[in-house]
Structure formats: C-alpha cells, structure tokens
Scaffold this motif. Structure first.
Motif, mmCIF file in Angstrom:
data_model
loop_
_atom_site.group_PDB
_atom_site.id
_atom_site.type_symbol
_atom_site.label_atom_id
_atom_site.label_comp_id
_atom_site.label_asym_id
_atom_site.label_seq_id
_atom_site.Cartn_x
_atom_site.Cartn_y
_atom_site.Cartn_z
ATOM 1 N N LEU A 892 -4.648 2.722 3.723
ATOM 2 C CA LEU A 892 -4.031 4.054 3.216
ATOM 3 C C LEU A 892 -2.529 3.417 2.717
ATOM 4 O O LEU A 892 -2.022 2.373 3.369
ATOM 5 C CB LEU A 892 -3.884 5.111 4.342
ATOM 6 C CG LEU A 892 -5.334 5.592 4.807
ATOM 7 C CD1 LEU A 892 -5.119 6.744 5.597
ATOM 8 C CD2 LEU A 892 -6.349 5.956 3.425
ATOM 9 N N GLU A 893 -1.829 4.171 1.986
ATOM 10 C CA GLU A 893 -0.304 3.953 1.569
ATOM 11 C C GLU A 893 0.357 3.740 2.965
ATOM 12 O O GLU A 893 0.325 4.411 3.958
ATOM 13 C CB GLU A 893 0.238 5.192 1.003
ATOM 14 C CG GLU A 893 1.618 5.235 0.340
ATOM 15 C CD GLU A 893 1.437 4.411 -0.973
ATOM 16 O OE1 GLU A 893 0.340 4.728 -1.694
ATOM 17 O OE2 GLU A 893 2.411 3.695 -1.603
ATOM 18 N N GLY A 894 1.189 2.298 2.609
ATOM 19 C CA GLY A 894 2.148 2.014 3.956
ATOM 20 C C GLY A 894 1.240 1.247 4.564
ATOM 21 O O GLY A 894 2.090 0.544 5.531
ATOM 22 N N THR A 895 0.013 1.000 4.870
ATOM 23 C CA THR A 895 -0.508 0.192 5.724
ATOM 24 C C THR A 895 -0.992 -1.217 5.048
ATOM 25 O O THR A 895 -1.439 -1.188 3.997
ATOM 26 C CB THR A 895 -1.895 0.779 6.245
ATOM 27 O OG1 THR A 895 -1.618 2.121 6.739
ATOM 28 C CG2 THR A 895 -2.416 -0.026 7.569
ATOM 29 N N SER A 896 -0.967 -2.198 5.782
ATOM 30 C CA SER A 896 -1.295 -3.620 5.257
ATOM 31 C C SER A 896 -1.690 -4.618 6.385
ATOM 32 O O SER A 896 -1.514 -4.343 7.552
ATOM 33 C CB SER A 896 -0.313 -4.191 4.079
ATOM 34 O OG SER A 896 0.722 -4.408 5.095
ATOM 35 N N VAL A 937 -7.347 2.170 12.522
ATOM 36 C CA VAL A 937 -6.851 2.649 11.374
ATOM 37 C C VAL A 937 -7.529 3.237 10.590
ATOM 38 O O VAL A 937 -8.840 2.699 10.303
ATOM 39 C CB VAL A 937 -5.745 1.628 10.645
ATOM 40 C CG1 VAL A 937 -4.620 1.241 11.508
ATOM 41 C CG2 VAL A 937 -6.575 0.511 10.191
ATOM 42 N N PRO A 938 -7.297 4.331 9.806
ATOM 43 C CA PRO A 938 -8.324 5.044 8.756
ATOM 44 C C PRO A 938 -8.103 4.175 7.484
ATOM 45 O O PRO A 938 -7.158 3.623 7.127
ATOM 46 C CB PRO A 938 -7.811 6.372 8.630
ATOM 47 C CG PRO A 938 -6.292 6.377 8.956
ATOM 48 C CD PRO A 938 -6.123 5.260 9.932
ATOM 49 N N VAL A 939 -9.173 4.009 6.822
ATOM 50 C CA VAL A 939 -9.383 3.374 5.440
ATOM 51 C C VAL A 939 -10.066 4.301 4.501
ATOM 52 O O VAL A 939 -10.815 4.790 4.899
ATOM 53 C CB VAL A 939 -9.847 1.767 5.476
ATOM 54 C CG1 VAL A 939 -8.896 0.755 6.179
ATOM 55 C CG2 VAL A 939 -11.068 1.757 6.249
#
Ligand code: SF4
Length: 968
Positions: A892-896, A937-939
């Motif tokens: 999701l946006e902002g996660t890596s 974390v959600p993906v």
C-alpha cells in the motif's frame, strides 16, 4: 457468424466486391452510446467485441459497456478482445512454440489427439533477434554474421522448421529478411482482413479491422498505420493463439492534438524523443494514446510508426494514429494490392472512421496539445529514453552526470579531466601498464598540447581488411586495426539499428547523405568506434544502394551487418578485447550512440555505461566526433582533408535533399520483390534439416530446446487457492528493476550458474550464445533468472549481480551467526527447494519494466517463487507473473521493504488467500523476524480481473487453457 445486435450490413468493398461488416453506425442508431464520438482506437476494439459477441466468451454486456465508454471515468470493466492475428519474434516466439510443443506432448500422454493444440488465429514469427554484430566495418560483415548466426542457432532453427510444418496457421519468416515490426508495417499488415462465412444463408465475405497482439513490446509500431495492437506477454499470446480473448481493463484515452510542422533539421526521431519525455511526465501508463489534428495528418506513416513504436517508452499501451488518406497511400506505396488498398479505405469510410479527427470531434479522457514546430534536435539518455537532452546541451549534461553521485543517477567520478585518454592498440596487445596521456601535459604519441579533438583524426585510417585473409577469430577484432585513445565519454559503439528508425526512409537517407558529405570532405571514423548498420528490411539496402549512399556509409564503417535487431536488443557483439580491458582497468564511462529505443544499463553492452538514443544521421555525426562531451551546434566534428574545421551544419542534409533522394528510390515494386519466396531467398535456411510429425521428438542432447516442466504431472483438476506460509525472501530489490535484470537476454558469463551448467555439458564459453537464444531451454533460463550482472539485491547491498543470502528455514545453521550464507540466487533457490520452502520477491516501483519477457515470469516460477510483492508493477510483467501462477501483490502507498526495515532474514506468510478471492482485494503479509517477533501489513492483490482469479486457481493460463481444450 452470430449477429447479436443485428448490425451486419453490406458495403462496397471495391473492385466490384460486395462485403459485409459489423456496422458501428448501426449500433449507434440503437441508442447504446455516442459511438461516433469515441476515440477511433476504442471503436476498433468495440468492433471486435461486437463481432465476437456469442453470449459466452463475449457477452452482450461487454458490448454495451464499451459502447458507453465514458471519457472522463471509463468503467472498470474487463474487455475481452479477440484479435485477428499474432506476431512473434524469435526470442519470445521460440519458447512459445516450445510451450505449444510441450502441450502437444502432454495431450498425447493423456491419450488424446495432439492436434487439438493448434493456433486458431494467424501467427507470424519473424526471426530477427538472433543476429549479433560479430563482424563489422567490412563488405563481408553481413555474410560472416549470418554464418555465425546459423552456426549458433542451428538447433533453434531446426526446431522452428518443425513448428512450421506441424502447425497449419503458423508462418515463419526466416533470418536475414528483416525486423518483425518493420516487416509487419511493410508487408504483414493489411489494414482490413476478411473471412468467408455464411450470412443469411449465403456464403459471404465479412470484413473487419486488422488487429493483433505481439510478444514484443514495440508491436505498437503498427499503430502508425491505424492498426490496433500492442505487446503482451508470451503467456497471454499463447492463450490468444488458443482462442482466449486478450483481457484488459477499459482504458483512459489520452488525445494528443498535434499542430504545426517539424522545422528544417528536425527529424522524426527528435519528435518521438520529445513525445516520450512529454508523455512520461503525463503518466500515461496503462492508457491508450491517440494522436490527431492537422499536425498528425501532416505526418507520413513512417513518422507515425516511429511514434507508435516507442509507446512502451512513454508507458502507453498504444500510441495510435487513426486511418486516413496517408494510411492508404502508405499501403499503396509499399506494394499492397489495389484490392487491399480499396477495401481498407472503403471499410473505414463505411464505419465512419476514415480521416484524421479534428479538435472537438472526439471525447478524450485527457487532451494534450503539441506544436510540432517546438520540437528541437535531441538525444536521450544516458540510461532512460525519457531523459531527453537538447543536442547542444549533451556535452555539459554528460560532464554534470559524470560527477554527480551515483544515488542521484550520476556516475560518481571526482575531478575528471575529460582530455585524459588511454592508448589502446587494436591489433596487438594492450599497452603495457595502460599508458595514458593527457593532451595538456604530454606530447607522446605525436599529440600536441591543446589538440584533444584531433586525437581521433590522427588514427582514423581504417585499413581495408584483406578479403582473402582467413577469418580465424570469432570476434569483432578481425576488422578493428590500428590504435585508438579512449577516455570517459568516448563513443565506442555507433549503431544505426532498430525498427524505430530503420523503417523510416527519411532518417535513413539523411544518415546516408550526411555520410556522403563527410566522406567528400575527407572525414573518417576512428577505428576504436564499433560502427554498424542493421536495417529492418532489405528494402532499406535497396534504396541506399540505388541512391549510391551505401558506398559512403561503407567508407565510414557503417557497412551492412545484418537484417535484424543487433545493438537494439544488446546483440552488439564484443568490443575489441583491449578496449574492454582498458574500460575495466580505468573504470571508464564510455558511450554508445544508437538509433534504438532503449538504453538502460547493460542493455546495449555490458561495458558501456552511457547510452544515447538519437536519429541515424546523428549516430553518424557522433561516430565522426568520437565523443559525446561535445556541443555539435558549436564545436567542429573534425577537420576536413584541407585541415579546415567541419561542423555538423556543414554536413546536415536539407529536407528537400532528403525528399528528392527518397522519391527517386522507393517504388511499390521494390517491396513486392523483397517480400516473397522468403525461403528461396535464403539458401542457408533451406539447408537446415527439419524433423516432421505432429509431436516434437525432444532431444535430450540439445541445449537449446528442452521439454519444460510446466505440464509435468498435469491432471484435469484445477486445485484450490491456498495461503502461502513460511516463505523466505529470495531477493529484495529497489525501484525500476527491469525484465532484463530479472531475465537477461545478453551474454552468459562463465562464472554464472548458467555458464557453469553449459560448461558441465561440454560447451565452451565462446559457444554459449546469449540467454535470449537459449529461451527454448528451461534449464539454462532458470539458472539465468536474476543473473544480470547489474542487478542489485539489497540483501547483499555491497555486491552487484545475481547473488543473495540463504537463511536456513529451520534457523539452525546454513549461516554464520544467523547472517545468512551468500550464494547465487539459483543455488539458494535450489537449497530452499530441498526443504520445499516457498519463496517471495520484494521489490520497489515499476517492477518488471522494460521489454515484455515471459522468461522473467517463467524463471521466477521455476525458482520456486510463489509471490512477488512490489510497490508497483509494469503492466505486462504483472500479467506474465499471474499467467505463470505467481501471485503479484502490491504494497500500500507509503509501505515498502525499506520502510518495514526488511533485510531478507525474515519469514513471510500471505494470509487471506482462498477460492473466494476478489480482484484487487487486500490480503495480509505476515512477517516474522529472526527473534520470532511478528507483525503484519495489508497488501493489495494485483489479480486485476475475474478471469485472472481462474488463471491463478488453475496454476496459470496454460494449464487453464489446456484443461478447457481437453474438456471439449
Ligand atoms: S529492433 Fe529493437 S525495438 Fe525493434 S524489434 Fe528489434 S529489439 Fe525490438
């Protein structure tokens, strides 16, 4: 034929023929949508959906949804697009025919008729990707390169010949004829096609637009002729061949309104580089682009095709030009029959789709204006096609990039003196201790202070090789003699290559005219520059010969090296070994100049770090200049025979010169002459023996063709979607990892897993050939996956290349102090396979960008990777992964991986996966670090359409299609 919407109408197909068509105006009369205001590209897809509507594969609601296409908010619907034909090149085509052969073997093993595996639409395969520039700068280069190509690829070509006789709908265009997209433009595309069918009880001819998909991303070149088509993964193309529609989501359509005209001195290449930069910035990824307006109408089809060609570089699915008078003129000028030309025009007239739309006539999602008069002479690079540089600024830009830190996209060099050069002997051994001089300080080698520019001229007499001399070596050094001086920015490869430009007579003739003027003034190219000319059809040679221009190109070393992709795909062949040693020793940022469309690192040549895309005449100009740190608008290219400085403006041909030369050389008869009896025109092809039969007899001794394991233990049961538990990371990658990083096409290193494997089979490294040519062998390709020498796995940040860290799944050993054991990615994958440990890949933005390459997905799957979790995916690679049963997931946006602090030592689980999955839903990535701490974390699931859920459940498209065919 079905006629669900009662839209079949008669029309005058010309030449006293009556034809039928599925009428879009008739559909509009039913009030379904404002069809006449739809972009022309959408209307062509709509025609296919309407014609193929059978309430099963294509439903009525598919027609209605597309007919109601809303420019500002296109419905998020999946379009089932049945294409009229498929084009392949050999790098992607061979594995596809291997898969079809493997499917036939699997069907035979099940006791069924193998012939149920047969392409249902016309398939053309052009063998163009296998020629390499081993020889250049000689009248014998073409013949010798062709010899090498046939020697290296004999097994693949034997296999293709088997395919040619085994599949009825498969046409093969042998090596030495041309480049797939240019052959498509000049010969294969017909504009409209027809088939005989029963209409109202009578045999009738039904016409429909020529549409296609290809397994090469630059299939979009055909958009310049008004033909809808784009690149898909090999796996999707295979499904398309076997009767599956190509599915895609309803796109936005960006209208680019062109006005004005190109100025004197500006080429179609400059225009496409300008458009690439403009549209990249507009974020057109996944969208159709349609060019229109009076500026578009003024462009001839070859210019339009150049613009269509680079759609993948600006990110669009297509770069389409509607059909108009120019399109018909092009068909006529390239030798298509009068019947075909008239049918093309009449069909589009009858569908109310003829003529270049003007402003306000069509509803586009976004409108962009471009005045052609604003375009300036440009190049693009050194690493990305969208990084356009105005020609005069190249020198200063290169200097800036040289010193810029690596993390800012530069080369990280400090205090560089660009006048420093290293002496390289080309016919002997490299100078002892790598003798170096600076033109400021030394007078050795006869170079006086302040004469840096003249260095290249002093060694410019390229000796003509003795044609009788035996060619003992298999490398380009045969024709490279003398001494050269190289440094940062030296041009070491100058290649007139790539269908993008070689299909366009205006830029090819401009290159010839520039060469003529240069030769007449006595200018020469330094022997250190590897020069080559590889057009996309023999028509080019014909007009360059007729106009006498080839002679001048020859004198500058731009002899014909082959009809194929060469440098554009990275088949630039070796540099002189002494040049390679010098680059390596001094870590030089050397340059290539090419008229291709891609330039990311290691694409062109493993030793060349700076690659600049440009028009063919500029390639000749930079070959003469010998360096890229030059302002060609002010600095001289060199000195003429009288010692007078010569500038680019002295050599550049005028538009009227180009047009005058072109008119005298191009006739429809030329095209007809070269596009017939291919096999007869290539005796080497006829000499290749071929096996016969419906089922291929796999030869265990072959290292080119091998039965892939995709259908091993195949059964009719589709299985279930299950969670992935206890997975390890095989690699963590940053942004813009290309398909070439994942599955390189170029040279195989001796020390790589694939190299070691080939050596173990008794193959010498000089016979390794490229990865691209071994795509019919899964054993080589799996070992080559993630083996690009430039890939950077962040699990081992200090190392470049295909290495990783192996962490014991039991967490008891396999590593020192739990740090992980460093080894090749292939070896680690095999070690994980011993414990049946599933694997994942973590990646940044634009994962899988670059050429469509099904082995990037197939290799991933065969290494045991179950899911790829990336910040974003390139369109085709995502679909290929899914097609191979590998799950694409998006952070999701902002996660890596970086924001989560992952280093690859963790264990991963993907939960929430079940048979009731929905496209685009969220699932959970659970992470357990080495201390046993857990977090999640959600993906986002990047299964985008309902049919893709089915593909995934079946383990990929191929088992899905095979089960469908077998259940009939
Ligand atoms: S010349 Fe380049 S762009 Fe054209 S088909 Fe070959 S590799 Fe692709």
């Amino acid at each position: 034929m079905t006629d669900e919407f009662k839209t079949l109408r008669k029309f005058d197909a010309g030449e006293r023929r009556e034809g039928w068509l599925y009428s879009l105006p008739a559909l509009e009369e039913q009030g379904i949508g404002k069809i006449s205001r739809l972009p022309v590209s959408i209307r062509i897809v709509l025609e296919s959906v309407l014609r193929n509507c059978d309430r099963k594969k294509v439903r009525r609601k598919d027609v209605e949804a597309l007919a109601k296409w809303n420019a500002k908010s296109p419905a998020n619907e999946e379009i089932p697009f049945v294409v009229a034909r498929i084009v392949l090149q050999d790098f992607t085509g061979v594995p596809l025919i291997v898969d079809l052969a493997a499917m036939r073997s699997a069907v035979q093993r099940l006791g069924r008729d193998p012939k149920i595996i047969e392409p249902l639409v016309a398939v053309d395969l052009v063998v163009d990707h296998s020629v390499q520039v081993d020889f250049f700068g000689s009248p014998r280069a073409l013949e010798l390169n062709l010899d090498m190509e046939f020697k290296r690829n004999r097994e693949r070509y034997q296999f293709l010949k088997w395919g040619q006789q085994a599949f009825k709908t498969f046409q093969l265009i042998p090596p030495g004829i041309g480049i797939v997209h240019q052959v498509n433009l000049e010969y294969l595309a017909k504009g409209v096609l027809s088939q005989t069918s029963e209409v109202r009880g009578q045999k009738s001819e039904i016409f429909f637009p020529d549409t296609l998909v290809g397994t090469d991303s630059h299939t979009t070149m055909i958009n310049g002729l008004g033909v809808v088509g784009w690149g898909v993964g090999g796996i999707e193309a295979e499904a398309g061949m076997l009767g599956q529609p190509v599915y895609f989501l309803t796109p936005e359509v960006v209208g680019v309104h062109l006005t004005g005209q190109l100025r004197e001195g500006v080429t179609a290449t400059d225009l496409v580089l300008h458009i690439t930069q403009l549209l990249r910035a507009q974020k057109v990824v996944g969208k159709f682009v349609e060019f229109y307006g009076e500026g578009a109408a003024s462009l001839p089809v070859p210019d339009r095709a150049t613009i269509g060609n680079m759609s993948p570089e600006y990110g669009a699915t297509m770069g389409f030009f509607p059909v108009d008078r120019e399109s018909v003129n092009y068909l006529r000028a390239t030798g298509r029959t009068e019947e075909e030309c008239v049918a093309f025009e009449n069909y589009f007239q009858a569908q109310n789709m003829f003529g270049m739309p003007r402003k306000g006539q069509i509803d586009y999602s976004v409108d962009i204006d471009l005045d052609l008069a604003d375009v300036q002479p440009s190049v693009a690079g050194p690493k990305r096609p969208q990084d356009r540089i105005n020609l005069p600024e190249l020198g200063s830009k290169f200097r800036e990039l040289l010193e810029k830190p690596v993390h800012d996209g530069g080369y990280g060099k400090k205090q560089i003196d660009l006048r420093e050069k290293h002496v390289v002997e080309l016919n002997g051994s490299a100078p002892r201790n790598g003798a170096m001089f600076s033109t400021d300080t030394k007078e050795d080698q006869g170079i006086k202070p302040g004469e840096a520019r003249n260095v290249l001229e002093m060694v410019s007499n390229r000796p003509t090789p003795d044609p009788g001399k035996e060619i003992e070596a298999e490398s380009s050094q045969v024709f490279q003699h003398g001494r050269t001086h190289i440094g940062h920015g030296s041009v070491l490869i100058a290649a007139i290559t790539s269908c993008t430009n070689t299909s366009n007579p205006s830029v090819m003739i401009a290159a010839g005219l520039l060469a003529k003027k240069a030769v007449e003034r006595g200018l020469r190219v330094d022997p250190g520059v590897k020069t080559s000319l590889a057009p996309g059809s023999r028509v080019v040679s014909d007009y360059l010969a007729k106009t006498g221009l080839q002679t001048y190109l020859d004198q500058l070393g731009f002899n014909l090296v082959g009809y194929g992709c060469t440098t554009c795909i990275g088949n630039s062949g070796p540099l002189h070994p002494n040049i390679e040693k010098t680059i390596h020793k001094y870590d030089l940022v050397a340059a290539s100049v090419l008229s291709g469309n891609r330039n990311f690192e290691a694409r062109v040549h493993q030793h060349i770090k700076a690659n600049f895309l440009m028009s063919p005449p500029l390639v000749v100009a930079f070959a003469l200049a010998g360096r890229v740190h030059i302002d060609l608008s002010r600095d001289p290219l060199g000195k003429d025979k009288d010692g007078k400085e010569t500038f680019l403006r002295d050599l550049w041909p005028s538009l009227s010169e180009i047009q005058h030369t072109m008119q005298s050389a191009l006739t429809p008869e030329t095209f007809r002459k070269f596009y017939r009896d291919f096999a007869e025109q290539n005796p080497k092809w006829n000499e290749i023996p071929s096996s016969t039969g419906d089922v291929y007899q796999w030869d265990e001794k072959s290292d080119y063709i091998h039965d892939p394991p995709f259908f091993e233990n195949f059964s009719m049961e589709s299985g279930h979607i299950a969670e992935i538990r206890g997975a390890h990371a095989l690699g963590i990658f940053g942004d813009t990892v290309t398909t070439d990083h994942i599955s390189p096409a170029g040279a195989i290193k001796e020390s790589s897993p694939a190299g070691k494997y080939l050596m173990s089979r008794g193959i010498q490294s000089r016979d390794f050939n490229s990865y691209g040519s071994r795509r019919g062998n899964d054993l080589v390709m799996t070992r080559g996956t993630f083996a690009n020498v430039r890939i950077k796995n962040l699990m081992v940040p200090e190392t470049e290349g295909g290495v990783t860290k192996y962490f014991s799944p039991s967490r008891t050993g396999g590593s020192k102090n739990g740090e992980g054991e460093q080894m090749s990615i292939f070896d680690a994958a095999m070690k994980y396979a011993e414990t049946k440990t599933p694997l994942v890949i973590l990646a940044g933005h634009e994962y899988g960008t670059g050429s469509s390459r099904d082995w990037a997905a197939k290799g991933t799957r065969l290494l045991g990777v179950k899911a790829v979790i990336a910040a974003s995916f390139e369109r085709i690679h995502r679909s290929n992964l899914l097609g191979m049963g590998v799950l694409p997931l998006q952070f999701l946006e902002g996660t890596s991986a970086q924001s989560l602090g992952l280093d690859g030592s963790e264990k991963f689980s993907i939960t929430g996966l079940s048979d009731s999955l929905k496209p685009g839903q969220q699932v959970t990535l659970e992470i357990e670090d080495r201390s046993g701490q857990q977090r999640s974390v959600p993906v986002k699931l990047r299964i985008d359409t309902p049919i893709e859920i089915d593909y995934y459940r079946h383990g990929g498209i191929l088992p899905f299609v095979l089960r469908q065919l077998l259940s009939k």
